[in-house]
Design a protein around this motif. Sequence first.
Motif, PDB file in Angstrom:
ATOM      1  N   UNK A   1       0.825  -1.215   0.000  1.00  0.00           N
ATOM      2  CA  UNK A   1       0.000   0.000   0.000  1.00  0.00           C
ATOM      3  C   UNK A   1       0.859   1.266   0.000  1.00  0.00           C
ATOM      4  N   UNK A   2       2.076   1.202   0.544  1.00  0.00           N
ATOM      5  CA  UNK A   2       2.991   2.348   0.681  1.00  0.00           C
ATOM      6  C   UNK A   2       2.458   3.390   1.660  1.00  0.00           C
ATOM      7  N   UNK A   3       1.903   2.919   2.770  1.00  0.00           N
ATOM      8  CA  UNK A   3       1.361   3.817   3.790  1.00  0.00           C
ATOM      9  C   UNK A   3       2.488   4.237   4.737  1.00  0.00           C
ATOM     10  N   UNK A   4       3.386   5.079   4.228  1.00  0.00           N
ATOM     11  CA  UNK A   4       4.511   5.530   5.040  1.00  0.00           C
ATOM     12  C   UNK A   4       5.165   6.735   4.368  1.00  0.00           C
ATOM     13  N   UNK A   5       6.098   7.352   5.079  1.00  0.00           N
ATOM     14  CA  UNK A   5       6.830   8.502   4.549  1.00  0.00           C
ATOM     15  C   UNK A   5       8.234   8.505   5.120  1.00  0.00           C
ATOM     16  N   UNK A   6       9.198   8.990   4.344  1.00  0.00           N
ATOM     17  CA  UNK A   6      10.592   9.105   4.783  1.00  0.00           C
ATOM     18  C   UNK A   6      11.143  10.450   4.335  1.00  0.00           C
ATOM     19  N   UNK A   7      12.068  10.992   5.112  1.00  0.00           N
ATOM     20  CA  UNK A   7      12.670  12.241   4.685  1.00  0.00           C
ATOM     21  C   UNK A   7      13.745  12.742   5.616  1.00  0.00           C
ATOM     22  N   UNK A   8      14.243  13.930   5.292  1.00  0.00           N
ATOM     23  CA  UNK A   8      15.279  14.596   6.064  1.00  0.00           C
ATOM     24  C   UNK A   8      14.788  15.978   6.487  1.00  0.00           C
ATOM     25  N   UNK A   9      15.225  16.417   7.660  1.00  0.00           N
ATOM     26  CA  UNK A   9      15.033  17.807   8.062  1.00  0.00           C
ATOM     27  C   UNK A   9      16.399  18.409   8.375  1.00  0.00           C
ATOM     28  N   UNK A  10      16.456  19.734   8.474  1.00  0.00           N
ATOM     29  CA  UNK A  10      17.696  20.350   8.928  1.00  0.00           C
ATOM     30  C   UNK A  10      17.788  20.266  10.446  1.00  0.00           C
ATOM     31  N   UNK A  11      18.777  20.866  11.028  1.00  0.00           N
ATOM     32  CA  UNK A  11      18.994  20.764  12.473  1.00  0.00           C
ATOM     33  C   UNK A  11      17.903  21.437  13.283  1.00  0.00           C
ATOM     34  N   UNK A  12      17.104  22.318  12.654  1.00  0.00           N
ATOM     35  CA  UNK A  12      16.005  22.996  13.338  1.00  0.00           C
ATOM     36  C   UNK A  12      14.663  22.285  13.148  1.00  0.00           C
ATOM     37  N   UNK A  13      14.671  21.209  12.387  1.00  0.00           N
ATOM     38  CA  UNK A  13      13.431  20.489  12.138  1.00  0.00           C
ATOM     39  C   UNK A  13      12.682  20.969  10.914  1.00  0.00           C
ATOM     40  N   UNK A  14      13.322  21.749  10.056  1.00  0.00           N
ATOM     41  CA  UNK A  14      12.677  22.193   8.817  1.00  0.00           C
ATOM     42  C   UNK A  14      12.817  21.105   7.753  1.00  0.00           C
TER      43      UNK A  14
ATOM     44  N   UNK B   1      18.361  15.753  10.617  1.00  0.00           N
ATOM     45  CA  UNK B   1      17.637  14.634  11.212  1.00  0.00           C
ATOM     46  C   UNK B   1      17.111  13.734  10.089  1.00  0.00           C
ATOM     47  N   UNK B   2      17.197  12.451  10.351  1.00  0.00           N
ATOM     48  CA  UNK B   2      16.582  11.448   9.492  1.00  0.00           C
ATOM     49  C   UNK B   2      15.290  11.001  10.169  1.00  0.00           C
ATOM     50  N   UNK B   3      14.189  10.967   9.424  1.00  0.00           N
ATOM     51  CA  UNK B   3      12.900  10.671  10.059  1.00  0.00           C
ATOM     52  C   UNK B   3      12.014   9.869   9.110  1.00  0.00           C
ATOM     53  N   UNK B   4      11.141   9.073   9.703  1.00  0.00           N
ATOM     54  CA  UNK B   4      10.134   8.379   8.895  1.00  0.00           C
ATOM     55  C   UNK B   4       8.899   8.097   9.741  1.00  0.00           C
ATOM     56  N   UNK B   5       7.854   7.701   9.072  1.00  0.00           N
ATOM     57  CA  UNK B   5       6.570   7.437   9.723  1.00  0.00           C
ATOM     58  C   UNK B   5       5.902   6.333   8.937  1.00  0.00           C
ATOM     59  N   UNK B   6       5.462   5.287   9.614  1.00  0.00           N
ATOM     60  CA  UNK B   6       4.896   4.140   8.912  1.00  0.00           C
ATOM     61  C   UNK B   6       3.698   3.582   9.670  1.00  0.00           C
ATOM     62  N   UNK B   7       2.725   3.108   8.913  1.00  0.00           N
ATOM     63  CA  UNK B   7       1.532   2.525   9.513  1.00  0.00           C
ATOM     64  C   UNK B   7       1.827   1.076   9.895  1.00  0.00           C
ATOM     65  N   UNK B   8       1.904   0.826  11.197  1.00  0.00           N
ATOM     66  CA  UNK B   8       2.071  -0.540  11.673  1.00  0.00           C
ATOM     67  C   UNK B   8       0.735  -1.273  11.587  1.00  0.00           C
ATOM     68  N   UNK B   9       0.791  -2.528  11.206  1.00  0.00           N
ATOM     69  CA  UNK B   9      -0.427  -3.337  11.155  1.00  0.00           C
ATOM     70  C   UNK B   9      -1.101  -3.404  12.519  1.00  0.00           C
ATOM     71  N   UNK B  10      -0.316  -3.399  13.577  1.00  0.00           N
ATOM     72  CA  UNK B  10      -0.852  -3.517  14.936  1.00  0.00           C
ATOM     73  C   UNK B  10      -0.037  -2.676  15.911  1.00  0.00           C
ATOM     74  N   UNK B  11      -0.747  -1.938  16.783  1.00  0.00           N
ATOM     75  CA  UNK B  11      -0.105  -1.315  17.953  1.00  0.00           C
ATOM     76  C   UNK B  11      -0.924  -1.632  19.213  1.00  0.00           C
ATOM     77  N   UNK B  12      -1.662  -2.748  19.173  1.00  0.00           N
ATOM     78  CA  UNK B  12      -2.484  -3.115  20.325  1.00  0.00           C
ATOM     79  C   UNK B  12      -3.830  -2.421  20.286  1.00  0.00           C
ATOM     80  N   UNK B  13      -4.435  -2.269  21.462  1.00  0.00           N
ATOM     81  CA  UNK B  13      -5.758  -1.659  21.520  1.00  0.00           C
ATOM     82  C   UNK B  13      -6.862  -2.696  21.545  1.00  0.00           C
ATOM     83  N   UNK B  14      -8.110  -2.213  21.581  1.00  0.00           N
ATOM     84  CA  UNK B  14      -9.227  -3.120  21.816  1.00  0.00           C
ATOM     85  C   UNK B  14      -9.634  -3.939  20.592  1.00  0.00           C
TER      86      UNK B  14
END
Length: 587
Positions: free
Chosen positions: A41-54, A121-134
Amino acid sequence: MTQTKVDPFSLEIVKDSLVAIGDEMFYTLGRTSMSPIIYEVLDYACGLTDAKGQLLTQGHGVAGFIGMLSFMVRDVLEKFRDKLHPGDVIIINDPYSGGGSHLSDVGLVMPIFYEGEIVAFSANKAHWTEVGGKDPGSFTNDATEIFQEGLQFPCIKLFDVGVINQALVDLIQANVRFPDLSLGDMWAQVAALRTGERRFYELCERHGKEVVLASIDHLLAHGEQIARKELAALPKGTYEAVDYIDSDGMGNGPFRIQVKVTITDEKFICDFRGSHPQVLGPINCSYTSLVTDVRTIFLAITNPSQDINDGVFRPLEVITDPGLIFSAQRPAPTSNYWESGSAGGDLVWKALAPVLPHRLTAGHFLSVCAVTLSGKHHVTGEPFLIVEPSVGGWGAGEGMDGARGQFCIGDGETYNMPVEIAETRYGVMVDEYSLRCDGAGAGEYIGGSGVVRSYRALSDNQTVTVTFGRHKFLPWGVRGGEAGSPNEFYVEKANGEIDGPFGIYPRYPLNKGDVVKLVTATGGGYGHPFDRPADKVALDAKNGFISIEQAERKFGVIVNPATYEVLAETAERRGYRSRQEERTANE
């Protein structure tokens, strides 16, 4: 401080290198992940920011993540300040701050050091199939507080000076239903972070730290310059739109939302104050999520081909009060945050579509139309879990019919589960995957078709949770174009009974032979239907997008059902209809 001067060739080389690093990070994560929601599905993102988070660069993927990486990094900077070291990795999914979306979207952040100094900064965000919950899949549509939705990672260290926090890993493993998938995805994210760190270090080694940092400043300034040039060409003024979100999944709603868009020489201001307060059910979104959805529309309006960085968004200002459906506060649930976040972006779209027809179309199906289907495999007896978005119809625009069977704007460059994967890995059979040809979205240019996707359960005791927003309030038309159709789903039971249509439903029980029929919306139309050339209408009927009856009733075109030729009576029919409408308007 003396500013380093960089020749234009080096600037371009460094800029393109940064974009390439973001792309390599993206491919690294996708090719090493364990979950189809990521590698298919490609439900994620990757990228770089500068030292200030831009934000400097972000690989393709979920459009709803545009800019969330920089919010994550700024949260890390605020919490840890001078307590970051080489090898640190911070994990965060708190939706009210740096996480920005819902708990299932887990972010990782790594500081990049060069010569003892944080340079990026190196950063990414990805949809995990599971993080627990009800509920299986962790995001549900009847949660009433965040604690029901899964594990919360409040900006804490996963690695400390390169050493894994094993206690945290053990905690994750004990609290998720599919630990191999979730932890496998976590390690894929770590691999992507390290790829970004290694490549940025090599960039500094090759060109020198001062040149790289000066190029970053130029990159951000150039992004701002391009955005302001496009802003200058936009029509100045204030534009407003009102719409409604169907339901919160708890039987409450609809909820009124509104925006006032003000375009000046210097600013593009989106004011959402006065929209409905946060609600009981999990359709709330955070301010971060609202900003990212508005950024998507801003980019579409100003320069869709522009590489993404924070400089591009400097003219943009998003205003809202705290505690609204667009700016939820703890402990409001946010599992289905896209229903409000995307609706916020859509309001800006709706307000400006009439004055920017060359950039903005009529309304589309909007909702992610998320499906979570779980049970046991009919052959192996092993538990399975499908988590996927759905495709639907986009609105028509100036000189173009709407796109058929595409993902909503919040999903961006993503995909759904291939039929072959679904039938191989899961306890279902795909009975149907076809275009929805319902004749909705009529206009001079017609709205794009939604789709029909049907899953047949091959074992008993399966459950499906479906979140189809825009079930009651339809994709809007522009300049006389008709509205589209609703997102909806049905359950066709093995005994012949049909239940539905529904928009939002938690854990609908399915037994062997039951079919869940997922039907997404057709987009809105553009222009009056009578302005569509008669031969195009006849071809639409021949191709099955509309019926012979709809051709006459909606478009005023009389078609021979045997040959699909336009009959002579069409001219009289269209003329009479137009005169009748003119008399009605005058009265």
